[in-house]
Design a protein around this motif. Structure first.
Motif, PDB file in Angstrom:
ATOM      1  N   VAL A  98       0.807  -1.188   0.145  1.00  0.00           N
ATOM      2  CA  VAL A  98       0.099  -0.070  -0.028  1.00  0.00           C
ATOM      3  C   VAL A  98       1.065   1.385  -0.014  1.00  0.00           C
ATOM      4  CG1 VAL A  98      -1.872   1.440   1.414  1.00  0.00           C
ATOM      5  CG2 VAL A  98      -1.828  -1.071   1.375  1.00  0.00           C
TER       6      VAL A  98
ATOM      7  N   ALA B 196      -3.058   0.195  -3.681  1.00  0.00           N
ATOM      8  CA  ALA B 196      -2.753  -0.921  -3.624  1.00  0.00           C
ATOM      9  C   ALA B 196      -2.228  -1.551  -4.714  1.00  0.00           C
ATOM     10  CB  ALA B 196      -3.883  -1.714  -2.865  1.00  0.00           C
TER      11      ALA B 196
ATOM     12  N   LYS C 230     -11.010  -4.531   0.996  1.00  0.00           N
ATOM     13  CA  LYS C 230     -11.455  -3.124   1.291  1.00  0.00           C
ATOM     14  C   LYS C 230     -10.278  -2.405   2.170  1.00  0.00           C
ATOM     15  CE  LYS C 230     -16.294  -4.234   1.439  1.00  0.00           C
ATOM     16  NZ  LYS C 230     -17.569  -4.203   2.322  1.00  0.00           N
ATOM     17  N   PHE C 231     -10.317  -0.982   1.750  1.00  0.00           N
ATOM     18  CA  PHE C 231      -9.433  -0.201   2.299  1.00  0.00           C
ATOM     19  C   PHE C 231      -9.882   0.261   3.736  1.00  0.00           C
ATOM     20  CE2 PHE C 231      -7.892   0.425  -1.945  1.00  0.00           C
ATOM     21  CZ  PHE C 231      -6.647   0.619  -1.648  1.00  0.00           C
TER      22      PHE C 231
ATOM     23  N   TRP D 123      -9.155   2.978   7.151  1.00  0.00           N
ATOM     24  CA  TRP D 123      -8.618   4.171   7.575  1.00  0.00           C
ATOM     25  C   TRP D 123      -8.385   4.106   9.027  1.00  0.00           C
ATOM     26  CZ3 TRP D 123      -5.703   7.266   3.960  1.00  0.00           C
ATOM     27  CH2 TRP D 123      -6.306   7.108   2.754  1.00  0.00           C
TER      28      TRP D 123
ATOM     29  N   ASN E  68     -10.588   4.087  -1.189  1.00  0.00           N
ATOM     30  CA  ASN E  68      -9.115   4.412  -1.273  1.00  0.00           C
ATOM     31  C   ASN E  68      -8.769   5.501  -0.990  1.00  0.00           C
ATOM     32  OD1 ASN E  68     -10.012   4.906  -3.853  1.00  0.00           O
ATOM     33  ND2 ASN E  68      -7.883   5.180  -4.549  1.00  0.00           N
TER      34      ASN E  68
ATOM     35  N   VAL F  22      -3.697   3.503   6.459  1.00  0.00           N
ATOM     36  CA  VAL F  22      -4.658   2.920   5.634  1.00  0.00           C
ATOM     37  C   VAL F  22      -4.034   1.656   5.335  1.00  0.00           C
ATOM     38  CG1 VAL F  22      -3.351   3.724   3.701  1.00  0.00           C
ATOM     39  CG2 VAL F  22      -5.561   2.872   3.391  1.00  0.00           C
ATOM     40  N   SER F  23      -5.079   0.616   5.536  1.00  0.00           N
ATOM     41  CA  SER F  23      -4.656  -0.918   5.394  1.00  0.00           C
ATOM     42  C   SER F  23      -5.390  -1.406   4.217  1.00  0.00           C
ATOM     43  CB  SER F  23      -4.718  -1.607   6.718  1.00  0.00           C
ATOM     44  OG  SER F  23      -4.204  -1.072   7.867  1.00  0.00           O
ATOM     45  N   PHE F  24      -4.702  -2.351   3.616  1.00  0.00           N
ATOM     46  CA  PHE F  24      -5.366  -3.144   2.562  1.00  0.00           C
ATOM     47  C   PHE F  24      -4.794  -4.539   2.632  1.00  0.00           C
ATOM     48  CE2 PHE F  24      -6.487  -4.669  -1.636  1.00  0.00           C
ATOM     49  CZ  PHE F  24      -7.773  -4.188  -2.041  1.00  0.00           C
TER      50      PHE F  24
ATOM     51  N   SER G 179      -0.118  -1.841   4.880  1.00  0.00           N
ATOM     52  CA  SER G 179      -0.416  -0.627   5.446  1.00  0.00           C
ATOM     53  C   SER G 179       0.384   0.341   5.018  1.00  0.00           C
ATOM     54  CB  SER G 179      -0.728  -0.734   6.998  1.00  0.00           C
ATOM     55  OG  SER G 179       0.415  -1.113   7.541  1.00  0.00           O
TER      56      SER G 179
END
Length: 296
Positions: free
Chosen positions: A5, A25, A32-33, A35, A54, A70-72, A76
């Motif tokens: 990411v 990503a 899904k993103f 936050w 995103n 932010v993670s996906f 992150s």
């Protein structure tokens, strides 16, 4: 390939308003993103709904630092957000003596200006942000004005009080009501031959102002004629300075239409009583309020 990411920046500075930030990503499975806001007291974080999840909107709340993550799909990235508090400085000078005694009217006009800035109803003034700070204070000397500006990061300065300029003279802000050292802000002399009673605008702390800062002079003839007070200040600060370009003096009014420059002053306005319990505006006594600006 490893899921990754990426954010466009690893550091963001907010001053006055917010901004959106988008994550990317790569080499990741569907997902899904998500936050996360590390300091809600400093910023608000508003993720957008899918398919734009995103992207998130970041808005300032108060001065400080927050880390937004932010993670996906197990990967992150983070960005450090620094919120700067901009300062709106509103000052009013001495009331004056004799026929020039304005009583509390400059202060009342300054307080009205403060309320309109907070409500974002002051035309031509930078938009007030949730992390910004307004101070309203009385100044009797140039030293008082400098002290008020030394909060630094000044986005806006407004002056309410006495000033003047006429043919063959040099404009001045009469901050104090006495012919005493540090009372008059001007490159000229007042009275003639007594330069020690005046202080040059070059003493103002230019470094205290943000590059996008502006100044407004609510005072008689602030931008009128040659070498006005507004022009002198603009030359030193290298910021945009506004002042009344009308040739007459100034009056105070409770009428918002006149106060906002929607009509010209009349003979009745010059005689009208001004009530302290209502909003008060300072405007030129002749014609509609006309601001002339100097500087970039």
């Amino acid at each position: 390939m490893t899921c990754k990411v990426v954010l466009p920046d690893n550091a963001i500075t907010l001053a006055g308003s917010g901004q959106s930030i988008g994550a990317l990503a790569t080499n990741c499975p569907a997902g899904k993103f998500a936050w996360a806001n590390g300091n809600p007291a400093v910023v608000t974080l508003t993720p957008r709904p899918a398919p734009d999840d995103n992207i998130a909107d970041i808005d300032p709340v108060s001065a400080g630092v927050a880390v937004v993550t932010v993670s996906f799909s197990g990967a992150s990235a983070s960005v450090t957000v620094t919120v700067i508090a901009r300062h709106f400085v509103i000052v009013f000078g001495d009331k004056g003596k004799g026929i020039h005694n304005l009583g509390r009217l400059p202060e009342l006009a300054a307080r009205t200006h403060e309320r309109e800035i907070r409500a974002k109803k002051a035309p031509g003034v930078p938009a007030f942000g949730p992390a910004d700070i307004i101070t309203v204070t009385h100044v009797s000397t140039v030293a008082d004005l400098i002290a008020a500006l030394n909060v630094n990061n000044v986005i806006y300065l407004a002056y309410f009080g006495h000033s003047w300029n006429e043919a063959g003279s040099v404009g001045a802000l009469f901050i104090g009501e006495n012919h005493a050292a540090d009372s008059n802000l001007t490159t000229g002399q007042d009275p003639p031959g007594e330069l020690q009673t005046c202080t040059s605008p070059n003493t103002l702390p230019a470094g205290a102002f943000r590059p996008d800062a502006s100044v407004r002079l609510f005072s008689c003839r602030g931008s009128f004629g040659t070498d006005s007070a507004a022009e002198q200040i603009a030359k030193h600060l290298k910021r945009q300075v506004f002042g009344f370009d009308n040739s007459g003096g100034s009056i105070f009014t409770n009428d918002p239409k006149l106060g906002h420059g929607l009509r010209s002053a009349t003979a009745a306005d010059l005689k009208a009583a001004v009530l302290a319990g209502k909003d008060v505006w300072m405007v030129p006594s002749d014609g509609t309020p006309h601001f002339k600006s100097f500087g970039p």
